[in-house]
Write a protein that holds these residues in place. Structure first.
Motif, short mmCIF file in Angstrom:
data_model
loop_
_atom_site.label_atom_id
_atom_site.label_comp_id
_atom_site.label_asym_id
_atom_site.label_seq_id
_atom_site.Cartn_x
_atom_site.Cartn_y
_atom_site.Cartn_z
N VAL A 170 0.85 -1.19 0.00
CA VAL A 170 0.00 0.00 0.00
C VAL A 170 0.89 1.24 0.00
O VAL A 170 1.71 1.43 0.91
CB VAL A 170 -0.94 0.00 1.21
CG1 VAL A 170 -1.77 1.28 1.24
CG2 VAL A 170 -1.86 -1.22 1.18
N LEU A 171 0.73 2.09 -1.01
CA LEU A 171 1.58 3.27 -1.17
C LEU A 171 0.91 4.55 -0.70
O LEU A 171 1.60 5.55 -0.47
CB LEU A 171 1.98 3.41 -2.64
CG LEU A 171 2.64 2.21 -3.29
CD1 LEU A 171 2.95 2.50 -4.74
CD2 LEU A 171 3.92 1.83 -2.53
N GLY A 172 -0.39 4.55 -0.59
CA GLY A 172 -1.08 5.76 -0.17
C GLY A 172 -2.57 5.58 -0.25
O GLY A 172 -3.08 4.48 -0.50
N GLY A 173 -3.29 6.66 -0.03
CA GLY A 173 -4.75 6.60 -0.07
C GLY A 173 -5.35 7.78 0.63
O GLY A 173 -4.64 8.67 1.14
N GLY A 174 -6.66 7.82 0.68
CA GLY A 174 -7.34 8.91 1.35
C GLY A 174 -8.80 9.00 0.95
O GLY A 174 -9.28 8.23 0.11
N ARG A 175 -9.47 9.97 1.54
CA ARG A 175 -10.89 10.20 1.27
C ARG A 175 -11.03 11.57 0.63
O ARG A 175 -10.44 12.56 1.11
CB ARG A 175 -11.68 10.13 2.58
CG ARG A 175 -13.19 10.32 2.43
CD ARG A 175 -13.83 10.31 3.81
NE ARG A 175 -15.27 10.52 3.74
CZ ARG A 175 -16.17 9.54 3.63
NH1 ARG A 175 -15.76 8.29 3.60
NH2 ARG A 175 -17.44 9.82 3.58
N PHE A 176 -11.80 11.65 -0.45
CA PHE A 176 -11.96 12.89 -1.19
C PHE A 176 -13.43 13.10 -1.51
O PHE A 176 -14.19 12.14 -1.71
CB PHE A 176 -11.15 12.85 -2.49
CG PHE A 176 -9.67 12.65 -2.29
CD1 PHE A 176 -8.83 13.74 -2.15
CD2 PHE A 176 -9.14 11.37 -2.23
CE1 PHE A 176 -7.46 13.57 -1.96
CE2 PHE A 176 -7.79 11.18 -2.04
CZ PHE A 176 -6.94 12.28 -1.91
N GLY A 177 -13.81 14.36 -1.60
CA GLY A 177 -15.16 14.69 -2.01
C GLY A 177 -15.33 14.52 -3.51
O GLY A 177 -14.35 14.52 -4.26
N THR A 178 -16.57 14.42 -3.94
CA THR A 178 -16.83 14.27 -5.37
C THR A 178 -17.23 15.60 -6.02
O THR A 178 -17.55 15.62 -7.22
CB THR A 178 -17.95 13.23 -5.62
OG1 THR A 178 -19.13 13.62 -4.90
CG2 THR A 178 -17.51 11.85 -5.17
N ASP A 179 -17.21 16.67 -5.26
CA ASP A 179 -17.45 17.97 -5.87
C ASP A 179 -16.22 18.39 -6.67
O ASP A 179 -15.21 17.67 -6.72
CB ASP A 179 -17.81 19.01 -4.81
CG ASP A 179 -16.74 19.14 -3.72
OD1 ASP A 179 -15.68 18.48 -3.84
OD2 ASP A 179 -16.98 19.88 -2.75
N ALA A 180 -16.27 19.54 -7.31
CA ALA A 180 -15.17 19.97 -8.18
C ALA A 180 -13.86 20.08 -7.42
O ALA A 180 -12.80 19.64 -7.90
CB ALA A 180 -15.53 21.30 -8.85
N ALA A 181 -13.91 20.66 -6.22
CA ALA A 181 -12.69 20.84 -5.44
C ALA A 181 -12.11 19.50 -5.00
O ALA A 181 -10.90 19.26 -5.07
CB ALA A 181 -12.96 21.73 -4.23
N GLY A 182 -12.97 18.60 -4.52
CA GLY A 182 -12.49 17.30 -4.06
C GLY A 182 -11.93 16.46 -5.19
O GLY A 182 -10.91 15.78 -5.03
#
Length: 392
Positions: free
Chosen positions: A30-42
């Motif tokens: 595992v090299l990385g990861g995260g949680r992101f929004g699906t709006d334009a900014a995310g």
């Protein structure tokens, strides 16, 4: 630390307003990861985060469902995306964790594992023709659901207004004629009649929309070059549903894989000397429904499908077993038809069905046979028939 130019898989667990990703190397580190929004900014933030791995492929769970919106956005940006079926990621989660409890992080990890370990995952492509078909067939399906719901409500009201109610197959015009003869005097009866009249008006609008939707679907299907509607029991909605759900038919190595995918292949439940099969509850239920409707229509008419059903009954099968055998047989017919369409489109170039340009081992793997599902079959030939499937 892993080299930046090494190919990685980015597993994604998608949701409506957020996605969770995990970046995995070929050796499953595992090299990385995260949680992101699906709006334009995310979405922009997620793309900036993964730029450190230039050689990447996105593995997204459920690209025909909740993952479709983000998969299409990634494809529009020029990214490579493969679809991970939810069942595969669920199995990977159990094997990786020893239990089936879900979190967004464990889901993203299991999706990345499937993307890293499995070859042959379906690439997600943007086909405008199929995208329009999907929108229209979903709308047509919604209109059908509205019709069924309204008819049920209308039958309930008519049963309280007319002794014995109305016949089962009731059209809006017939319901209007029945209602015209009803003159209730009590307040409740008058209210029932008014609501029934409103439902009939709604039904007339739904009929008009269904007719227009069917016409539009027929025009789009003609542009694809498909011959699915030549099969007895497949209308515009069924043909469109097959095209949008199956996509590239050549991704199935043979008709057995296709039958397993659509749930018409029986499951071996033999034990010892007892040989038996049971009904599969798995598979794509929308395509299974298309095949069920196709079989039902053939049983109502003097078709070879009806003759095949009767032969299985004479062999000692129950009606349910004969129906399952017929659906399995029709699955073979649909597979052969779609494969022929795809090969013809590949040979003739643009203008036919939008199939895949990839070669398939399924080409020529089935013996020629007359499509007994055809609406207007030609004369019987001496060509060998498709071997009967081993179903019970």
């Amino acid at each position: 630390m892993k080299a930046r130019d090494a190919r990685v898989v980015i597993g994604m667990d998608p949701h409506k307003r957020s996605v969770t990703i995990e970046v995995m190397a070929a050796d499953e580190e595992v090299l990385g990861g995260g949680r992101f929004g699906t709006d334009a900014a995310g979405f922009t933030s997620m793309l900036e985060y993964v730029t450190r791995w230039p050689d990447r492929v996105w593995a997204i769970e459920g690209c025909n469902g909740i993952g479709r919106h983000v998969a299409m956005r990634l494809i529009a940006e020029g990214h490579e995306v493969v679809d991970v079926p939810p069942k595969l990621s669920a199995r990977a989660r159990v094997f990786a964790t020893g239990q089936g409890r879900k979190t967004d992080a464990t889901d993203a990890h299991s999706v990345a594992l499937v993307g890293t370990r499995m070859a042959g995952l379906r690439p997600v492509v943007h086909d405008e023709q199929l995208a329009v078909l999907r929108l229209l067939v979903d709308r047509r399906s919604s209109l059908g659901d509205d019709h069924t719901r309204m008819i049920s409500q209308l039958h309930q009201l008519l049963l309280e207004l007319i002794p014995g109610g109305a016949k089962k197959d009731l059209s809006a015009a017939q319901a209007k004629a029945l209602l015209a003869k009803v003159r209730p005097r009590d307040t409740v009866g008058k209210a029932r009649r008014r609501v029934a009249a409103e439902l009939i008006a709604d039904l007339e609008r739904v009929y008009a929309r269904k007719k227009a939707a069917d016409k539009e679907l027929k025009e789009l299907l003609a542009a694809t070059g498909t011959t699915l509607m030549d099969l007895h029991g497949i209308g515009p909605s069924g043909a469109a549903r097959l095209l949008v759900e199956v996509g590239d038919i050549t991704r199935f190595p043979n008709r057995e894989h296709f039958a397993s995918w659509n749930g018409t292949a029986p499951i071996d439940a033999s034990s010892g000397d007892q040989v038996r099969h049971r009904l599969s509850r798995a598979g794509n239920r929308q395509i299974n429904r298309v095949l069920h409707i196709m079989a039902t229509v053939q049983l109502r008419n003097d078709t070879e499908g009806r003759a095949y059903f009767d032969r299985r009954k004479r062999d000692g099968k129950t009606s349910m077993e004969a129906m399952r055998a017929l659906k399995r047989r029709l699955s073979n017919i649909v597979y052969r038809t779609m494969l022929d369409d795809a090969m013809r489109a590949k040979a003739t170039g643009p203008g036919g069905q939008r199939g895949s340009d990839s070669d398939s081992s399924a080409t020529g793997s089935q013996p020629p046979h007359r499509l007994f599902g055809q609406a207007t079959p030609g004369p019987v030939s001496d060509q060998p028939r498709t071997p009967l499937p081993k179903v019970s």
